[in-house]
Design an enzyme around this catalytic site. Structure first.
Site, PDB file in Angstrom:
ATOM      1  N   ASP A  17       0.966  -1.007   0.055  1.00  0.00           N
ATOM      2  CA  ASP A  17      -0.049  -0.267   0.132  1.00  0.00           C
ATOM      3  C   ASP A  17       0.868   1.277  -0.030  1.00  0.00           C
ATOM      4  OD1 ASP A  17      -2.036  -1.635   0.066  1.00  0.00           O
ATOM      5  OD2 ASP A  17      -2.775  -1.202   2.157  1.00  0.00           O
ATOM      6  N   ASP A  32       0.776   4.349  -2.599  1.00  0.00           N
ATOM      7  CA  ASP A  32       0.402   5.721  -2.054  1.00  0.00           C
ATOM      8  C   ASP A  32       1.529   6.518  -2.762  1.00  0.00           C
ATOM      9  OD1 ASP A  32      -1.871   4.800  -0.825  1.00  0.00           O
ATOM     10  OD2 ASP A  32      -0.676   4.589   1.167  1.00  0.00           O
ATOM     11  N   SER A  67     -35.149  -7.701 -16.327  1.00  0.00           N
ATOM     12  CA  SER A  67     -34.889  -8.255 -15.525  1.00  0.00           C
ATOM     13  C   SER A  67     -34.686  -9.905 -15.665  1.00  0.00           C
ATOM     14  CB  SER A  67     -36.055  -7.937 -14.236  1.00  0.00           C
ATOM     15  OG  SER A  67     -37.109  -8.336 -14.868  1.00  0.00           O
ATOM     16  N   GLU A  77     -23.604 -18.223 -13.236  1.00  0.00           N
ATOM     17  CA  GLU A  77     -22.922 -17.587 -12.319  1.00  0.00           C
ATOM     18  C   GLU A  77     -23.385 -17.305 -11.092  1.00  0.00           C
ATOM     19  OE1 GLU A  77     -23.260 -13.804 -15.072  1.00  0.00           O
ATOM     20  OE2 GLU A  77     -22.283 -14.791 -16.663  1.00  0.00           O
ATOM     21  N   LYS A 117     -25.370 -14.940  -8.802  1.00  0.00           N
ATOM     22  CA  LYS A 117     -26.237 -13.753  -8.445  1.00  0.00           C
ATOM     23  C   LYS A 117     -25.817 -12.857  -7.334  1.00  0.00           C
ATOM     24  CE  LYS A 117     -30.966 -12.657  -9.272  1.00  0.00           C
ATOM     25  NZ  LYS A 117     -31.284 -11.397  -8.484  1.00  0.00           N
ATOM     26  N   ASP A 140     -25.707  -9.926  -4.935  1.00  0.00           N
ATOM     27  CA  ASP A 140     -26.757  -9.015  -4.419  1.00  0.00           C
ATOM     28  C   ASP A 140     -26.165  -7.729  -4.308  1.00  0.00           C
ATOM     29  OD1 ASP A 140     -29.077  -8.760  -3.610  1.00  0.00           O
ATOM     30  OD2 ASP A 140     -28.822  -9.623  -1.632  1.00  0.00           O
ATOM     31  N   ARG A 194     -30.060   0.852 -13.212  1.00  0.00           N
ATOM     32  CA  ARG A 194     -31.142   0.275 -13.999  1.00  0.00           C
ATOM     33  C   ARG A 194     -32.414   1.102 -14.018  1.00  0.00           C
ATOM     34  NH1 ARG A 194     -35.108  -3.351 -12.965  1.00  0.00           N
ATOM     35  NH2 ARG A 194     -35.644  -4.433 -14.756  1.00  0.00           N
ATOM     36  N   GLU A 204     -22.786  -5.562 -12.071  1.00  0.00           N
ATOM     37  CA  GLU A 204     -23.399  -5.278 -10.464  1.00  0.00           C
ATOM     38  C   GLU A 204     -22.493  -4.525  -9.881  1.00  0.00           C
ATOM     39  OE1 GLU A 204     -26.439  -6.563 -10.459  1.00  0.00           O
ATOM     40  OE2 GLU A 204     -26.988  -6.945  -8.513  1.00  0.00           O
ATOM     41  N   TYR A 252     -21.172  -8.609 -16.278  1.00  0.00           N
ATOM     42  CA  TYR A 252     -21.750  -9.696 -16.468  1.00  0.00           C
ATOM     43  C   TYR A 252     -22.540  -9.591 -17.734  1.00  0.00           C
ATOM     44  CZ  TYR A 252     -25.367  -7.840 -13.800  1.00  0.00           C
ATOM     45  OH  TYR A 252     -26.406  -7.054 -12.901  1.00  0.00           O
ATOM     46  N   LYS A 276     -27.366 -18.781 -17.740  1.00  0.00           N
ATOM     47  CA  LYS A 276     -27.673 -17.956 -19.273  1.00  0.00           C
ATOM     48  C   LYS A 276     -27.299 -18.895 -20.511  1.00  0.00           C
ATOM     49  CE  LYS A 276     -26.153 -13.739 -16.937  1.00  0.00           C
ATOM     50  NZ  LYS A 276     -25.149 -12.786 -16.983  1.00  0.00           N
ATOM     51  N   LYS A 317     -33.014 -18.743  -6.919  1.00  0.00           N
ATOM     52  CA  LYS A 317     -32.712 -18.103  -5.713  1.00  0.00           C
ATOM     53  C   LYS A 317     -32.508 -19.236  -4.622  1.00  0.00           C
ATOM     54  CE  LYS A 317     -34.149 -13.514  -6.141  1.00  0.00           C
ATOM     55  NZ  LYS A 317     -34.537 -12.737  -5.753  1.00  0.00           N
ATOM     56  N   CYS A 335     -31.218   2.598  34.719  1.00  0.00           N
ATOM     57  CA  CYS A 335     -30.231   2.193  33.846  1.00  0.00           C
ATOM     58  C   CYS A 335     -29.606   0.956  34.633  1.00  0.00           C
ATOM     59  CB  CYS A 335     -28.849   3.199  33.819  1.00  0.00           C
ATOM     60  SG  CYS A 335     -27.473   2.447  33.595  1.00  0.00           S
ATOM     61  N   CYS A 347     -25.885   1.740  36.527  1.00  0.00           N
ATOM     62  CA  CYS A 347     -25.815   2.672  37.473  1.00  0.00           C
ATOM     63  C   CYS A 347     -27.088   3.076  38.197  1.00  0.00           C
ATOM     64  CB  CYS A 347     -25.295   3.970  37.110  1.00  0.00           C
ATOM     65  SG  CYS A 347     -26.253   4.984  36.059  1.00  0.00           S
ATOM     66  N   CYS A 358     -29.788   6.207  29.686  1.00  0.00           N
ATOM     67  CA  CYS A 358     -29.450   6.543  30.844  1.00  0.00           C
ATOM     68  C   CYS A 358     -28.941   7.927  31.009  1.00  0.00           C
ATOM     69  CB  CYS A 358     -28.492   5.392  31.212  1.00  0.00           C
ATOM     70  SG  CYS A 358     -27.301   6.090  32.874  1.00  0.00           S
ATOM     71  N   CYS A 363     -22.293   7.408  34.709  1.00  0.00           N
ATOM     72  CA  CYS A 363     -22.654   5.907  34.523  1.00  0.00           C
ATOM     73  C   CYS A 363     -21.369   5.081  34.258  1.00  0.00           C
ATOM     74  CB  CYS A 363     -23.516   5.896  33.618  1.00  0.00           C
ATOM     75  SG  CYS A 363     -24.035   4.183  33.144  1.00  0.00           S
TER      76      CYS A 363
HETATM   77  S1  IVH Z   1     -27.533 -10.751 -16.411  1.00  0.00           S
HETATM   78  C1  IVH Z   1     -31.129 -10.065 -18.892  1.00  0.00           C
HETATM   79  N1  IVH Z   1     -25.953 -11.802 -14.161  1.00  0.00           N
HETATM   80  O1  IVH Z   1     -29.890  -9.837 -10.773  1.00  0.00           O
HETATM   81  C2  IVH Z   1     -30.171 -10.413 -17.616  1.00  0.00           C
HETATM   82  N2  IVH Z   1     -27.701 -10.358 -13.563  1.00  0.00           N
HETATM   83  O2  IVH Z   1     -32.837 -10.123 -10.593  1.00  0.00           O
HETATM   84  C3  IVH Z   1     -29.254  -9.538 -17.464  1.00  0.00           C
HETATM   85  N3  IVH Z   1     -27.749  -9.779 -11.064  1.00  0.00           N
HETATM   86  O3  IVH Z   1     -31.187  -6.769 -12.565  1.00  0.00           O
HETATM   87  C4  IVH Z   1     -28.718  -9.514 -15.786  1.00  0.00           C
HETATM   88  N4  IVH Z   1     -25.943 -10.857 -10.808  1.00  0.00           N
HETATM   89  O4  IVH Z   1     -28.894  -6.726 -10.953  1.00  0.00           O
HETATM   90  C5  IVH Z   1     -26.961 -10.951 -14.241  1.00  0.00           C
HETATM   91  N5  IVH Z   1     -24.535 -12.656 -12.898  1.00  0.00           N
HETATM   92  C6  IVH Z   1     -25.498 -11.879 -12.986  1.00  0.00           C
HETATM   93  C7  IVH Z   1     -26.105 -11.111 -12.062  1.00  0.00           C
HETATM   94  C8  IVH Z   1     -27.224 -10.590 -12.216  1.00  0.00           C
HETATM   95  C9  IVH Z   1     -26.854 -10.451 -10.145  1.00  0.00           C
HETATM   96  C10 IVH Z   1     -28.938  -8.855 -10.732  1.00  0.00           C
HETATM   97  C11 IVH Z   1     -29.052  -7.948 -11.579  1.00  0.00           C
HETATM   98  C12 IVH Z   1     -30.350  -8.065 -12.283  1.00  0.00           C
HETATM   99  C13 IVH Z   1     -30.864  -8.962 -11.269  1.00  0.00           C
HETATM  100  C14 IVH Z   1     -32.139  -9.550 -11.814  1.00  0.00           C
END
Ligand code: IVH
Length: 664
Positions: free
Chosen positions: A33, A37, A82, A113, A115, A117, A136, A172, A224, A288, A312, A406, A409, A424, A429
């Site tokens: 680091d 820097d 989506s 892949e 997903k 969050d 989005r 993401e 992605y 996919k 999910k 409290c 105390c 408190c 205290c």
């Molecule tokens: S592909 C049409 N790949 O999941 C497909 N989405 O529930 C375009 N997300 O809006 C998205 N990881 O925010 C894709 N490996 C991944 C992802 C991913 C997370 C999210 C993304 C999307 C949401 C849908």
């Protein structure tokens, strides 16, 4: 000569980009680091001396200093769709059958892949330069968050060897678990509302109007998908991800090809178990179709493509029993109820306790001692009671009553007029004192090594420490006399205390435990005022004029320094030898005592550079023009601040005049 410097600057930028890539994308840093820097400050110095050589894709230009009024809207060139969800292996098999039918063949493969969050964004590169970052939104229109996107170090400001007119990359933005925990810790210390999970934290951080704050949030990114492209980029998804990596974009390392749906299911099952070990949160898998021509054949239904599916994971829950409910006293006296459970394994760790947050929350859930409860981890990190199984409740279980005293105390507990807290109100205290001392000695504050919680308990219980300053009066005999302490360990504690005397001013200010002031705000105060004496003297007005401080914090700081007891402790700290260091960037005192307001777009300085230059020469910065303003430094398209300066007769200068003032 100039050419030399320009080459030097180019080479430094290239080096820094390479190390950003190694660190943020490949997770494989190759320099320390400190070395990083050093490269960075060298580049900054050269750019400061040669502002005409600054370009927007320079690594120094990630943060633009000026908060914006609101986000513009961006119409997506290609809609951001989506994904439909599945929750079982059989639903995945159904999806696969629809795909086979749609394509009329079994000759296709999948890419599986994680997903992630976080929140989806679209990045637009033109001729390799990042020109736009958008959320989005509703899929067809999102917010223009370019300034904030630029602060994310995993996102290259410029692609390697990718001169296409247009290349849109989707992916993401997420907050790693560690960063999330740290942010919530900081929020807790500042008594602000916590983020429920890393996704909310990422979304909240990306939608801040002030990019400076976003820059501190440690967001990251995985690419992605492709958006608009001005020329063919790849024939398959897998190939596009490989190319992403080549041009410097971060791609998640856990992406796998699968030849059939059973392999897909196998991979999903593996990750359901392994997911808790990841440094970021995932809520499922995304499956996919690999070939783009096959995707085209399948098309989309309304809002989601037919070639993509998410799987999910079930939310991890556990059932346990509430053994007791404790009331904890925080450093400013807040009383927080905490449930103790029969230990239970949840999402990778054993959970024994969980905060119930406040007494309204206990009421809402109606949690009682002895109850059977369902717990979940909010964002897989913080355990939380989500449900009380009332059918298992024993007849004699009584509702939990908020304390009237409290628990430590015995002083009267009072409802905080501002909110839902009970506190408190005693200033003596011991529980509050212990928490304050723990915070004072904590890693982000005075960082006193070897002064742990158990030792602090003893020091307070034995009456040896009544305030922060007493720590600096301890001697080796006193410490060695405590339980589990000997000569050597006592000396280590003393060394830690001694070392802390020269912590930075920002750390000292943070350590004082002023309400709402964590290390980040403390840094701002330290930068602006330079010494504890100057902060002490600041008026509420001066404080609230500082960018990022605002009236609530200003009031808190102002009031803290008007309390005689606080001032006495600070004097004692200084008398005991605490001598905070201020980072030295100072170049001159040419602007000492002068207050500047900067407005409009400057040619040679970014907002943070000009602010630094003013401070480095002893000046102060304010965000609004008043009679006390000495200079308004106006660039192109200066607006209302310039008008106000003219009304009030405040001196207006341009960049050249400013440079003259500092003798450049
Ligand atoms: S592909 C049409 N790949 O999941 C497909 N989405 O529930 C375009 N997300 O809006 C998205 N990881 O925010 C894709 N490996 C991944 C992802 C991913 C997370 C999210 C993304 C999307 C949401 C849908």
């Amino acid at each position: 000569m100039k050419k030399d410097i320009s080459e030097q600057i180019q080479s430094l930028r290239q080096h820094i980009r390479k190390h950003d890539y190694l660190y943020y994308v490949l997770n494989n840093p190759q320099i320390s680091d400190q070395e990083y820097d050093r490269l960075f400050s060298e580049l900054k110095k050269l750019e400061q001396q040669n502002p005409e050589l600054i370009t927007p894709d320079s690594p120094t230009q990630r943060v633009s200093g000026k908060p914006i009024e609101g986000f513009g809207q961006v119409k997506h060139s290609i809609e951001m769709l989506s994904i439909d969800n599945t929750y079982s292996a059989d639903e995945l098999r159904d999806f696969d059958q629809r795909v086979a039918k749609g394509l009329g063949t079994k000759n296709y493969s999948y890419v599986v892949e994680l997903k992630i969050d976080g929140l989806a964004v679209s990045l637009r590169y033109e001729k390799g330069l990042l020109v736009l970052g958008a959320t989005r939104g509703d899929g067809s229109t999102g917010d223009n968050v370019t300034n904030n996107i630029r602060t994310i170090k995993a996102i290259p400001l410029r692609l390697e060897d990718e001169p296409s007119d247009v290349l849109e990359v989707r992916g993401e933005v997420y907050m790693p678990k560690k960063a999330f925990e740290k942010l919530n810790e900081e929020k807790e210390q500042q008594e602000q509302q916590l983020f429920a999970n890393p996704r909310n934290a990422a979304a909240g951080s990306l939608k801040l109007l002030d990019a400076k704050t976003t820059a501190q949030r440690n967001l990251s990114f995985f690419a992605y998908a492709l958006g608009q492209t001005s020329r063919p980029f790849a024939k398959t998804h897998y190939e596009s991800l490989e190319k992403f990596k080549k041009i410097g974009l971060p791609v998640n390392p856990n992406i796998k090809k699968a030849e059939n749906i059973e392999q897909v299911i196998e991979i999903c099952n593996q990750w359901d178990k392994k997911r808790f070990g990841l440094p970021y949160q995932i809520d499922g898998m995304v499956i996919k179709i690999d070939r783009f021509d096959q995707r085209e054949m399948l098309g989309a239904t309304g809002r989601a493509p037919r070639w993509c599916m998410s799987y999910k994971f079930p939310a991890e829950q556990a059932k346990t029993k509430v053994l007791s409910i404790d009331v904890q006293v925080g450093k400013t006296g807040n009383l927080t109820p905490v449930a103790n459970f029969e230990p239970v394994l949840l999402a990778g760790t054993t959970v024994k306790r969980a905060s119930l947050h406040n007494f309204d929350e206990i009421d809402r859930l109606d949690v009682r001692v002895g109850d059977t409860v369902i717990i979940e981890k909010a964002g897989e990190i913080i355990p939380q009671v989500v449900e009380v199984k009332k059918e298992f409740r024993s007849k004699d279980a009584k509702p939990f009553k908020p304390p009237i005293k409290c628990p430590i105390c015995g002083s009267k507990a009072e409802k905080d007029p501002e909110g839902v807290y009970v506190r408190c109100a005693s200033s003596s205290c011991p529980a509050q004192l212990k928490e304050r001392l723990r915070y004072f000695a904590g890693r982000d504050q005075m960082d006193i090594e070897n002064l742990g919680p158990a030792l602090i308990d003893q020091l307070v219980d034995k009456g040896m420490v009544k305030d922060f300053a007493d720590l600096y009066k301890l001697d080796i005999f006193a410490i060695a006399s405590l339980e589990r302490m000997a000569q050597k360990s006592a000396q280590n504690v003393l060394d830690g205390i001694e070392k802390s005397k020269s912590q930075t001013l920002a750390r000292l200010v943070a350590a004082l435990g002023i309400r709402h002031i964590g290390i980040q705000n403390a840094e701002i105060l330290a930068q602006q005022f330079g010494s504890i004496d100057e902060i002490k003297k600041a008026t509420a007005e001066e404080l609230s004029e500082i960018d990022q401080i605002g009236p609530v914090l200003a009031k808190s700081i102002y009031e803290y320094f008007r309390n005689g007891n606080n001032l006495k402790i600070i004097d004692k700290l200084l008398a005991a030898g605490v001598n905070p260091k201020q980072k030295q960037t100072k170049q001159s005192d040419k602007l000492a005592g002068k207050t500047f307001v900067v407005t409009g777009t400057l040619e040679n300085f970014s907002r943070s550079q000009i602010e630094q230059a003013i401070k480095d020469n002893g000046g102060k910065i304010s965000s609004s023009v008043s009679k006390k303003t000495d200079y308004v430094l106006a660039g192109a398209e200066a607006g209302s601040k310039l008008d106000k300066a003219q009304q009030l007769g405040v001196k207006v200068i341009n960049e050249q005049q400013f440079l003259k003032l500092i003798g450049k």
